[in-house]
Design a protein around this motif. Structure first.
Motif, PDB file in Angstrom:
ATOM      1  N   UNK A 160       0.838  -1.211   0.000  1.00 40.51           N
ATOM      2  CA  UNK A 160       0.000   0.000   0.000  1.00 40.51           C
ATOM      3  C   UNK A 160       0.872   1.259   0.000  1.00 40.51           C
ATOM      4  N   UNK A 161       1.968   1.221   0.736  1.00 38.61           N
ATOM      5  CA  UNK A 161       2.865   2.370   0.792  1.00 38.61           C
ATOM      6  C   UNK A 161       3.525   2.605  -0.566  1.00 38.61           C
ATOM      7  N   UNK A 162       3.871   1.532  -1.256  1.00 37.94           N
ATOM      8  CA  UNK A 162       4.459   1.659  -2.590  1.00 37.94           C
ATOM      9  C   UNK A 162       3.446   2.286  -3.551  1.00 37.94           C
ATOM     10  N   UNK A 163       2.216   1.847  -3.467  1.00 41.95           N
ATOM     11  CA  UNK A 163       1.169   2.423  -4.325  1.00 41.95           C
ATOM     12  C   UNK A 163       0.955   3.898  -3.988  1.00 41.95           C
ATOM     13  N   UNK A 164       1.059   4.236  -2.717  1.00 46.47           N
ATOM     14  CA  UNK A 164       0.905   5.634  -2.303  1.00 46.47           C
ATOM     15  C   UNK A 164       2.034   6.489  -2.873  1.00 46.47           C
ATOM     16  N   UNK A 165       3.242   5.946  -2.923  1.00 46.94           N
ATOM     17  CA  UNK A 165       4.377   6.677  -3.499  1.00 46.94           C
ATOM     18  C   UNK A 165       4.103   7.018  -4.955  1.00 46.94           C
ATOM     19  N   UNK A 166       3.498   6.109  -5.685  1.00 45.88           N
ATOM     20  CA  UNK A 166       3.145   6.364  -7.084  1.00 45.88           C
ATOM     21  C   UNK A 166       2.137   7.503  -7.167  1.00 45.88           C
ATOM     22  N   UNK A 167       1.137   7.485  -6.303  1.00 41.80           N
ATOM     23  CA  UNK A 167       0.122   8.542  -6.279  1.00 41.80           C
ATOM     24  C   UNK A 167       0.757   9.901  -6.011  1.00 41.80           C
ATOM     25  N   UNK A 168       1.668   9.949  -5.041  1.00 47.50           N
ATOM     26  CA  UNK A 168       2.318  11.213  -4.681  1.00 47.50           C
ATOM     27  C   UNK A 168       3.195  11.715  -5.832  1.00 47.50           C
ATOM     28  N   UNK A 169       3.852  10.800  -6.529  1.00 53.83           N
ATOM     29  CA  UNK A 169       4.694  11.190  -7.663  1.00 53.83           C
ATOM     30  C   UNK A 169       3.839  11.779  -8.783  1.00 53.83           C
ATOM     31  N   UNK A 170       2.685  11.208  -9.025  1.00 52.13           N
ATOM     32  CA  UNK A 170       1.791  11.739 -10.050  1.00 52.13           C
ATOM     33  C   UNK A 170       1.323  13.153  -9.681  1.00 52.13           C
ATOM     34  N   UNK A 171       1.069  13.375  -8.405  1.00 52.27           N
ATOM     35  CA  UNK A 171       0.665  14.712  -7.949  1.00 52.27           C
ATOM     36  C   UNK A 171       1.791  15.721  -8.165  1.00 52.27           C
ATOM     37  N   UNK A 172       3.023  15.307  -7.887  1.00 51.01           N
ATOM     38  CA  UNK A 172       4.160  16.207  -8.068  1.00 51.01           C
ATOM     39  C   UNK A 172       4.390  16.507  -9.542  1.00 51.01           C
ATOM     40  N   UNK A 173       4.152  15.530 -10.405  1.00 50.62           N
ATOM     41  CA  UNK A 173       4.360  15.721 -11.843  1.00 50.62           C
ATOM     42  C   UNK A 173       3.502  16.857 -12.390  1.00 50.62           C
ATOM     43  N   UNK A 174       2.351  17.092 -11.767  1.00 50.99           N
ATOM     44  CA  UNK A 174       1.456  18.148 -12.230  1.00 50.99           C
ATOM     45  C   UNK A 174       2.001  19.544 -11.949  1.00 50.99           C
ATOM     46  N   UNK A 175       2.965  19.647 -11.024  1.00 50.33           N
ATOM     47  CA  UNK A 175       3.559  20.951 -10.694  1.00 50.33           C
ATOM     48  C   UNK A 175       5.082  20.890 -10.866  1.00 50.33           C
ATOM     49  N   UNK A 176       5.524  20.062 -11.804  1.00 57.48           N
ATOM     50  CA  UNK A 176       6.959  19.849 -11.976  1.00 57.48           C
ATOM     51  C   UNK A 176       7.708  21.137 -12.297  1.00 57.48           C
ATOM     52  N   UNK A 177       7.104  22.005 -13.107  1.00 61.02           N
ATOM     53  CA  UNK A 177       7.786  23.249 -13.463  1.00 61.02           C
ATOM     54  C   UNK A 177       8.023  24.119 -12.238  1.00 61.02           C
ATOM     55  N   UNK A 178       7.093  24.118 -11.315  1.00 61.86           N
ATOM     56  CA  UNK A 178       7.250  24.888 -10.087  1.00 61.86           C
ATOM     57  C   UNK A 178       8.346  24.293  -9.213  1.00 61.86           C
ATOM     58  N   UNK A 179       8.460  22.976  -9.221  1.00 61.14           N
ATOM     59  CA  UNK A 179       9.471  22.303  -8.408  1.00 61.14           C
ATOM     60  C   UNK A 179      10.884  22.555  -8.911  1.00 61.14           C
TER      61      UNK A 179
END
Length: 281
Positions: free
Chosen positions: A38-57
């Motif tokens: 479940x934690x591994x799947x959560x990491x994927x979810x969090x990475x997808x969220x970050x990808x949406x603001x990658x330019x800001x990062x």
């Protein structure tokens, strides 16, 4: 597509895009296989969220533009780590591997794990409770598959992150150290500070070949910055000066209580602060 592989009842491997993460956790005799997956799947979810603001990062002034109510968790933690590290040349991307390791480690700890080790491409989040302990190997070179030194940690040490940076691998460095390993309260701060110390392991020498970062990676978050790409014949004393410069920066960060300590490997030279932080294996 993400691939989550169960290696044992206390260990899972995640391979998703740029993230290759080994998750290990235990809670006494209780198997945590389900929680790890479940934690591994959560990491994927969090990475997808970050990808949406990658330019800001990728921007250095992200903190001034960040809306805490809207920003994804990973970006908030990355920005915080850069501010703690105190180097204005870093972008939040300098802490991304450590931040993801921390997020997953904290989730597993909240689910009852007494010992957690999250290795995200060499940047490790550590959560140890009570009498738990672990032993971590330190590599003398980013591209090495083995280790020459070890650091022993217990829950009483309050070390939450061990991160490594240096010449080689996927990340850029401005220095010439083979590897710089930093220990800190969180993996994200260790990640940022490993980059900082590695960047300071430098001394002017025509044998150090550097190029603008964007010449190597057009999508880099540090365009205009010179990064080391090759070491030729260096003048006598250059490596010693670079090692001393890196150690001075590490001591500064220790004195400011930003990190607990650091180990620097440069060719056959090894320097550390505090003394005795690690031992030959």
């Amino acid at each position: 597509m993400s691939m989550i592989t169960t290696l044992s009842n206390d260990r899972v491997f995640l391979d998703y895009g740029p993230m290759q993460m080994t998750l290990a956790a235990s809670a006494g005799d209780r198997a945590m296989t389900a929680e790890l997956r479940q934690a591994a799947a959560y990491a994927v979810k969090v990475l997808k969220e970050l990808a949406e603001v990658q330019s800001l990062a990728k921007e250095r002034n992200t903190a001034n533009r960040l809306d805490p109510a809207e920003a994804p968790l990973a970006l908030k933690l990355m920005v915080e780590a850069v501010e703690v590290a105190g180097d204005e040349t870093l972008t939040p991307m300098a802490t991304v591997a450590g931040a993801f390791a921390d997020i997953v480690a904290d989730l597993l700890a909240a689910q009852g794990a007494s010992k957690v080790l999250i290795n995200n491409g060499g940047d490790i989040a550590v959560r140890l409770w009570d009498e738990e302990k672990t032993r971590i190997g330190l590599t003398p070179s980013i591209d090495s598959t083995g280790f020459t030194h070890v650091v022993n940690l217990t829950g009483k040490d309050c070390i939450g992150g061990v991160a490594t940076s240096g010449l080689g691998g996927r990340s850029f460095t401005k220095g010439i150290a083979g590897a710089v390993t930093v220990l800190a309260h969180t993996a994200r701060v260790a990640d940022a500070c490993a980059t900082i110390v590695a960047n300071h392991c430098f001394a002017v020498d025509p044998g150090i070949i550097q190029l603008p970062a964007e010449k190597i990676d057009p999508n880099t978050d540090i365009p205009g910055h010179l990064v080391t790409v090759h070491l030729g014949n260096l003048k006598p004393g250059t490596k010693e000066k670079a090692l001393a410069n890196g150690l001075a920066k590490a001591k500064e960060l220790v004195d400011k209580d930003v990190i607990y300590g650091a180990v620097i490997f440069l060719d056959t030279g090894v320097a550390m602060v505090p003394e005795g932080l690690c031992q030959p294996k």
